[in-house]
Design an enzyme around this catalytic site. Structure first.
Site, PDB file in Angstrom:
ATOM      1  N   HIS A   1      -3.702   1.423   8.288  1.00 18.42           N
ATOM      2  CA  HIS A   1      -2.330   1.917   8.219  1.00 18.42           C
ATOM      3  C   HIS A   1      -2.192   2.970   7.104  1.00 18.42           C
ATOM      4  O   HIS A   1      -1.672   4.066   7.335  1.00 18.42           O
ATOM      5  CB  HIS A   1      -1.366   0.745   7.982  1.00 18.42           C
ATOM      6  N   GLU A   2      -2.684   2.623   5.906  1.00 20.54           N
ATOM      7  CA  GLU A   2      -2.530   3.537   4.766  1.00 20.54           C
ATOM      8  C   GLU A   2      -3.343   4.812   4.961  1.00 20.54           C
ATOM      9  O   GLU A   2      -2.879   5.901   4.665  1.00 20.54           O
ATOM     10  CB  GLU A   2      -2.938   2.858   3.452  1.00 20.54           C
TER      11      GLU A   2
ATOM     12  N   GLY B   1       0.848  -1.178   0.000  1.00 21.53           N
ATOM     13  CA  GLY B   1       0.000   0.000   0.000  1.00 21.53           C
ATOM     14  C   GLY B   1       0.883   1.227   0.000  1.00 21.53           C
ATOM     15  O   GLY B   1       2.055   1.157   0.397  1.00 21.53           O
TER      16      GLY B   1
ATOM     17  N   CYS C   1       6.554   0.003   7.240  1.00 19.14           N
ATOM     18  CA  CYS C   1       6.143   1.184   6.480  1.00 19.14           C
ATOM     19  C   CYS C   1       7.298   1.638   5.596  1.00 19.14           C
ATOM     20  O   CYS C   1       8.437   1.693   6.055  1.00 19.14           O
ATOM     21  CB  CYS C   1       5.756   2.301   7.451  1.00 19.14           C
ATOM     22  N   LEU C   2       6.971   1.954   4.339  1.00 19.94           N
ATOM     23  CA  LEU C   2       8.019   2.423   3.421  1.00 19.94           C
ATOM     24  C   LEU C   2       8.650   3.718   3.912  1.00 19.94           C
ATOM     25  O   LEU C   2       9.782   4.027   3.555  1.00 19.94           O
ATOM     26  CB  LEU C   2       7.436   2.625   2.017  1.00 19.94           C
TER      27      LEU C   2
ATOM     28  N   HIS D   1      -1.986   7.559   7.053  1.00 17.95           N
ATOM     29  CA  HIS D   1      -1.026   8.452   6.393  1.00 17.95           C
ATOM     30  C   HIS D   1      -1.694   9.726   5.875  1.00 17.95           C
ATOM     31  O   HIS D   1      -1.037  10.749   5.719  1.00 17.95           O
ATOM     32  CB  HIS D   1      -0.367   7.753   5.201  1.00 17.95           C
TER      33      HIS D   1
ATOM     34  N   GLN E   1       3.233  10.000   1.119  1.00 19.37           N
ATOM     35  CA  GLN E   1       4.540   9.332   1.198  1.00 19.37           C
ATOM     36  C   GLN E   1       5.453   9.684   0.019  1.00 19.37           C
ATOM     37  O   GLN E   1       6.669   9.490   0.108  1.00 19.37           O
ATOM     38  CB  GLN E   1       4.366   7.806   1.272  1.00 19.37           C
TER      39      GLN E   1
HETATM   40 NI    NI Z   1       3.106   3.320   5.865  1.00 21.39          NI
END
Ligand code: NI
Length: 180
Positions: free
Chosen positions: A145-146, A49, A103-104, A149, A54
């Protein structure tokens, strides 16, 4: 189409509430290219995701796609690709669940997070039509989670005490310590 730099924890954009998208924005070429960039970046990094903030675009859109095989996540069942615009999240009951998250924007780390197990998301699709989806299991966690953001929240804000660790050590010492 391009792979973009993913901004990391500490970058101020990750702490903003992202802007809602207008119908004109969603219908634009800019939107198509934003989604292509998000998709390319997510696939390049093996994510499941990604949210626009991000890649330093502070708008309320996220892509979620559990691939058939993932280097970063084991035993994940493939999902369709979801494009979620201007979401509203509703918790449906008291039940919670715990999954390991990564997480990226927080590379190299994993932590356990307890989140609501049953949720409903109202959102807009690419035709700016209202949609609604009910989720449970791992997908419910991935969505939360996404979508966090889009509101300036990172999983590390919610991580269970003492569970934040490096990926390598998590795999080495805690791989059987699976989801509950
Ligand atoms: Ni993340």
């Amino acid at each position: 189409m391009a792979i973009k730099e993913v901004i990391k924890m500490g970058h101020p954009t990750l702490r903003l509430t992202a802007k809602e998208l207008t119908q004109d924005e969603v219908n634009s070429k800019w939107m198509k290219s934003l989604l292509d960039d998000m998709r390319d970046t997510m696939n390049h990094l093996g994510g499941i995701g990604i949210a626009a903030p991000q890649i330093n675009e502070s708008y309320q859109v996220a892509i979620i796609h559990l691939p058939p095989e993932s280097d970063r996540y084991e035993d994940v069942e493939e999902s369709q690709e979801f494009v979620i615009i201007n979401p509203k999240i509703k918790v449906l009951d008291e039940q919670t669940q715990i999954f390991w998250e990564g997480c990226l924007s927080v590379p190299g780390l994993r932590g356990k997070v307890e989140r609501p197990a049953h949720i409903k998301i109202d959102y807009l699709d690419l035709d700016y039509k209202e949609q609604s989806i009910e989720l449970d299991g791992f997908l419910a966690t991935v969505f939360q989670h996404e979508l966090d953001h889009l509101f300036g929240v990172l999983y590390v804000d919610k991580v269970i005490e003492n569970s934040l660790m490096y990926e390598e050590e998590q795999q080495k010492f805690h791989s059987e310590d699976v989801n509950t």
